[in-house]
Design an enzyme around this catalytic site. Structure first.
Site, PDB file in Angstrom:
ATOM      1  N   ARG A 159       0.383  -1.679  11.688  1.00  0.00           N
ATOM      2  CA  ARG A 159       1.540  -2.351  12.327  1.00  0.00           C
ATOM      3  C   ARG A 159       1.307  -2.842  13.742  1.00  0.00           C
ATOM      4  O   ARG A 159       2.197  -3.429  14.334  1.00  0.00           O
ATOM      5  CB  ARG A 159       2.783  -1.445  12.318  1.00  0.00           C
TER       6      ARG A 159
ATOM      7  N   ASP B 141      -2.611  -9.574   2.012  1.00  0.00           N
ATOM      8  CA  ASP B 141      -1.796  -8.467   1.496  1.00  0.00           C
ATOM      9  C   ASP B 141      -0.354  -8.502   1.989  1.00  0.00           C
ATOM     10  O   ASP B 141      -0.082  -8.762   3.156  1.00  0.00           O
ATOM     11  CB  ASP B 141      -2.400  -7.125   1.903  1.00  0.00           C
TER      12      ASP B 141
ATOM     13  N   HIS C 139      -3.392  -9.128  -3.379  1.00  0.00           N
ATOM     14  CA  HIS C 139      -2.077  -8.556  -3.685  1.00  0.00           C
ATOM     15  C   HIS C 139      -1.544  -9.423  -4.825  1.00  0.00           C
ATOM     16  O   HIS C 139      -1.232 -10.585  -4.620  1.00  0.00           O
ATOM     17  CB  HIS C 139      -1.205  -8.648  -2.433  1.00  0.00           C
TER      18      HIS C 139
ATOM     19  N   HIS D  11      -3.544  -2.174  -5.089  1.00  0.00           N
ATOM     20  CA  HIS D  11      -2.376  -1.445  -5.625  1.00  0.00           C
ATOM     21  C   HIS D  11      -1.868  -1.874  -7.012  1.00  0.00           C
ATOM     22  O   HIS D  11      -0.759  -2.385  -7.149  1.00  0.00           O
ATOM     23  CB  HIS D  11      -1.223  -1.456  -4.632  1.00  0.00           C
TER      24      HIS D  11
ATOM     25  N   ASN E 298       6.402  -2.148  -3.051  1.00  0.00           N
ATOM     26  CA  ASN E 298       5.928  -3.303  -3.797  1.00  0.00           C
ATOM     27  C   ASN E 298       4.416  -3.222  -3.918  1.00  0.00           C
ATOM     28  O   ASN E 298       3.746  -3.138  -2.903  1.00  0.00           O
ATOM     29  CB  ASN E 298       6.333  -4.586  -3.062  1.00  0.00           C
TER      30      ASN E 298
ATOM     31  N   ASP F  49      -1.805   2.458   0.630  1.00  0.00           N
ATOM     32  CA  ASP F  49      -0.870   1.405   1.039  1.00  0.00           C
ATOM     33  C   ASP F  49       0.154   1.986   2.025  1.00  0.00           C
ATOM     34  O   ASP F  49       1.356   1.734   1.927  1.00  0.00           O
ATOM     35  CB  ASP F  49      -0.171   0.791  -0.181  1.00  0.00           C
TER      36      ASP F  49
ATOM     37  N   HIS G  46       7.904   2.307   7.973  1.00  0.00           N
ATOM     38  CA  HIS G  46       9.098   1.539   8.325  1.00  0.00           C
ATOM     39  C   HIS G  46      10.050   2.461   9.066  1.00  0.00           C
ATOM     40  O   HIS G  46      10.055   3.671   8.850  1.00  0.00           O
ATOM     41  CB  HIS G  46       9.799   1.007   7.063  1.00  0.00           C
TER      42      HIS G  46
ATOM     43  N   GLY H  15       7.931  -0.230   0.804  1.00  0.00           N
ATOM     44  CA  GLY H  15       6.799   0.515   1.341  1.00  0.00           C
ATOM     45  C   GLY H  15       7.119   1.936   1.762  1.00  0.00           C
ATOM     46  O   GLY H  15       8.234   2.246   2.175  1.00  0.00           O
TER      47      GLY H  15
END
Lengths: 432, 328
Positions: free
Chosen positions: A69, A157, A184, A237, A283, A310, A314, A329
């Site tokens: 992030r 991704d 992805h 993923h 996702n 993954d 958040h 996520g």
């Protein structure tokens, strides 16, 4: 840190090569290399002895799918907190995803992120770069420049490269630089406003669904293009059993494809969403229990080369929105080892060797990194894992800035007691 | 909970969907609605049941009919009613729900009637307030009060509902009414058929729904009731069916089909508001077995019964936005 030799006494060594643990003493020299692994090593006065009776020594884990992030969403995670979370979970190396703000789509951004990582992370951080400029799927990013600055993989991704023509060119272009193109897989028109797997549960909850074929069509397309261009591709993923079977088919044809599966797609299904619990919104979405089982079989059979989390932090505020509005996520770095131990290794569904292979050895092989198998001449990079105690996953335990994990408040079996990285002890839970 | 009131056992804090309530509870609500409806024929239609209680209509999605129905129901129980309409555009989607709830919590509201365009919002609110939450429609998920008022309406026509047949026609995919009505009918032993464009009949529907391709086969199944769903004109309909005209021709009650309906004595229901010329032709509205107006009238009585039945929870103060929600 210390200039002494360390003797890890009586531990059980996990290795990708053996389904059973091997009891041994491990001697680490002053420089942080393993100098001996023997069933018995005599203790000498100059050695620091670390009793590892009943403990398991696991090679340091490597996570190939992590969202740090930074830059852009430092409220969710930073390079520092993300890597500390990694250490907390026994992960001693990771590959960051490039969907930051701004995205990592240029040589300059790559240099910036890697410089930050050098300053702030205690473990090696590698980064991927975007396939397309600004992740917009319109034009190629400066792939060669990113490669020169240290990128080891390119991926958009978070979204697919929707334009097949452009994706084909990306595969062809990346071949020259020996870069892995990671995909992805999702067909956005089919996913539309979906927020969970389309099926009985989505019908019941009245949540728009993401059909499995949204992912499967995209896997088929990407592998067809990889086959056609003879490029090297990595499928991220994978969540559906049919998607996995597509990968199997192309692998059998000799296409240079690797694939990953996440712990949550192995352990959870659509049914876990229950009363709109956004800690289960990700996702690709959680699919069915049948998918869980078959993905695990695929991991055992080697259709999946690696496990990756993954890790997607958040804020609590965002995850407290209604189910459709909350972001996709969950975090994973701190719970991957513990949850897979609790639900797969401990009940005997898999052995340590599969875990070590797919979450430590193979990711490093894919990226061309040196092995961290616990054996002489190798750098000391391993975890001391205590299988006899439990870990409560709560805010106090976590080092990540975010707590969006389905394990929040849960107790998992095992504990990462120490993390050894060369001549440093990055984590020691026995020393408070 | 104390034991002095034998009915208290039956009470619960929230009504969020039909799945979570039992047949006994549905029966109880239908029985309770009965005396409330009788009240409507008197000159004084009010009872003091909820005197001093406050009911809040929290509508995130525009609705006149449902909101008014709840408002009248609450007022006839002597509650104080406040309408709190939040236009979707004024909030970033979903963002301030918790903040709003915290504000309303401070106002000591006893009942919150919630409508929202996203599924699950009433559940979320219910977890975060002591007030009783009644779901007045959320996304595609549920519209439980509609299902109960429809059950009441059906009971008025058929004292015994077992093995009766209801044909639900239209947009099953996007319909919270279809979900709640079919779940409720299923619980009561009613057989359910569905008819609509292939695009709007989800493959993930429950197995108990018998799916028909056209009215010919559906009529051959001998339905007792045809339940027409309102077609949402605002949806991106071009993906689902080509035109209103074609929809009407295939799935509307046309004059030909109306002849069959009359000759077979089939009842017609619709949650309203009706799109005349789409779901049905005008003449259906005056057909003696058209239950649409009865549904509206029963809506008030049923909602009174629901308000009477629910029991607001303890007034616990929740710390706003500090914890991730969930069961753990």
């Amino acid at each position: 840190m210390t200039e002494t030799q360390k003797l890890f006494k009586n531990g059980q060594i996990a290795s990708e090569k053996s389904p059973t643990l091997r009891q041994a003493d491990v001697l680490v020299n002053e420089k942080g290399s393993i100098s001996a692994v023997e069933s018995y090593i005599e203790t000498k006065p100059e050695m620091d002895v670390i009793d590892c009776s009943r403990k398991i020594l696991v090679p340091g884990l490597f996570d190939m799918h992590v969202h740090l992030r930074e830059p852009g969403r430092e409220d969710k995670e930073t390079i520092e907190t993300g890597t500390e979370a990694a250490i907390n979970g026994g992960v001693t190396g990771l590959l960051a995803m490039p969907n930051t703000t701004p995205p990592i789509d240029s040589g300059g951004m790559v240099r910036f992120v890697l410089t930050l990582a050098k300053e702030r992370a205690r473990i090696p951080v590698m980064t991927s770069g975007c396939i397309t400029h600004n992740r917009q799927g319109k034009e190629l990013a400066e792939i060669a420049d990113m490669k020169e600055k240290g990128v080891v993989m390119i991926t958009d991704d978070g979204s697919p490269v929707a334009n097949s023509y452009l994706f084909r060119r990306a595969l062809e272009y990346a071949r020259n630089f020996d870069l892995i193109v990671a995909s992805h897989c999702e067909t956005m028109e089919l996913s539309a406003d979906g927020a969970m797997h389309e099926g009985k549960v989505s019908y019941q909850l009245g949540i728009p669904g993401i059909p499995a074929c949204s992912e499967e069509i995209s896997i088929e397309r990407d592998l067809s293009l990889a086959h056609y261009t003879k490029a090297r591709i990595h499928i991220q993923h994978v969540s559906t059993a049919r998607g996995m079977e597509i990968i199997r088919r192309f692998k059998e044809e000799g296409v240079h494809v690797t694939a990953e599966v996440t712990p949550h797609h192995l352990l959870f299904s659509e049914e876990d969403i229950g009363d709109y619990n956004t800690a289960f919104k990700m996702n690709p979405p959680l699919r069915t229990k049948v998918d869980n089982q078959q993905l695990l079989e695929g991991l055992k059979e080697g259709i999946f080369d690696i496990i990756a989390t993954d890790h997607a932090p958040h804020t609590t505020f965002e995850k407290n929105l209604d189910f459709s509005s909350a972001p996709f996520g969950i975090t994973g770095l701190e719970t991957a080892l513990l949850s897979l131990y609790t639900y797969l290794v401990k009940p005997g569904k898999t052995n340590w060797n599969l875990f070590v292979k797919t979450y430590s050895a193979e990711p490093r092989r894919i990226l061309g990194l040196p092995s961290v198998e616990i054996k002489p001449t190798h750098p000391a990079e391993f975890i001391v894992f205590d299988p006899d105690v439990t870990t409560i996953i709560n805010k106090a335990f976590m080092r990540s800035k975010s707590v969006n994990t389905p394990f929040l408040g849960k107790e998992l079996m095992g504990r990462v007691e120490k993390v050894i990285y060369k001549n440093e002890i990055l984590l020691d839970r026995l020393q408070k | 909970m104390t034991k002095q009131d034998p009915e208290k056992k039956k009470r619960r804090k929230d009504l969020l969907d039909i799945d979570s309530i039992s047949v006994e509870e549905i029966d109880f609500l239908v029985k309770t609605a009965q005396p409330f409806k009788e009240l409507f024929t008197r000159s004084v239609k009010k009872v003091p049941t909820l005197r001093g209680k406050s009911v809040l209509n929290l509508f995130y999605e525009p609705s006149t009919r449902t909101r008014t129905s709840f408002e009248i129901a609450a007022k006839r129980l002597s509650a104080d009613v406040t309408n709190f309409s939040v236009s979707q555009s004024s909030v970033v989607k979903g963002e301030s729900i918790l903040d709003t709830i915290d504000t309303l919590q401070s106002m000591k509201v006893d009942y919150m009637i919630v409508r929202h365009s996203e599924s699950g919002v009433p559940n979320f609110i219910a977890q975060n307030t002591h007030a009783s939450v009644i779901n007045a429609g959320d996304g595609y998920h549920a519209h439980p009060t509609q299902a109960i008022l429809d059950t009441y309406t059906l009971k008025e026509v058929f004292p015994d509902l077992t093995r009766k047949k209801i044909l639900i026609v239209g947009d099953i995919l996007h319909s919270r009414v279809a979900r709640s009505v079919s779940t409720c009918c299923r619980k009561l032993g009613i057989e359910i058929g569905v008819l609509g464009p292939g695009t709007l009949i989800p493959d993930s529907r429950p197995d108990y729904m018998e799916c028909f391709k056209d009215y010919a086969t559906a009529f051959a199944w001998n339905p007792d009731v045809i339940y027409l769903l309102r077609l949402q004109r605002e949806r991106q309909q071009a993906y689902f069916f080509p035109s209103m005209r074609e929809y009407h021709n295939l799935f509307g009650i046309t004059s030909n089909r109306f002849e069959t309906v009359k000759s077979e004595g089939i009842y017609i229901m619709h949650p309203g508001p009706v799109n005349r010329g789409v779901e049905l032709i005008d003449e259906v509205m005056t057909y003696e077995r058209c239950l649409i107006n009865q549904q509206v009238e029963n809506g008030i009585a049923t909602r009174m019964a629901i308000l009477y039945w629910l029991q607001p929870g303890e007034n616990k103060i929740r710390k706003p936005n500090t914890e991730i929600r969930g069961k753990s």
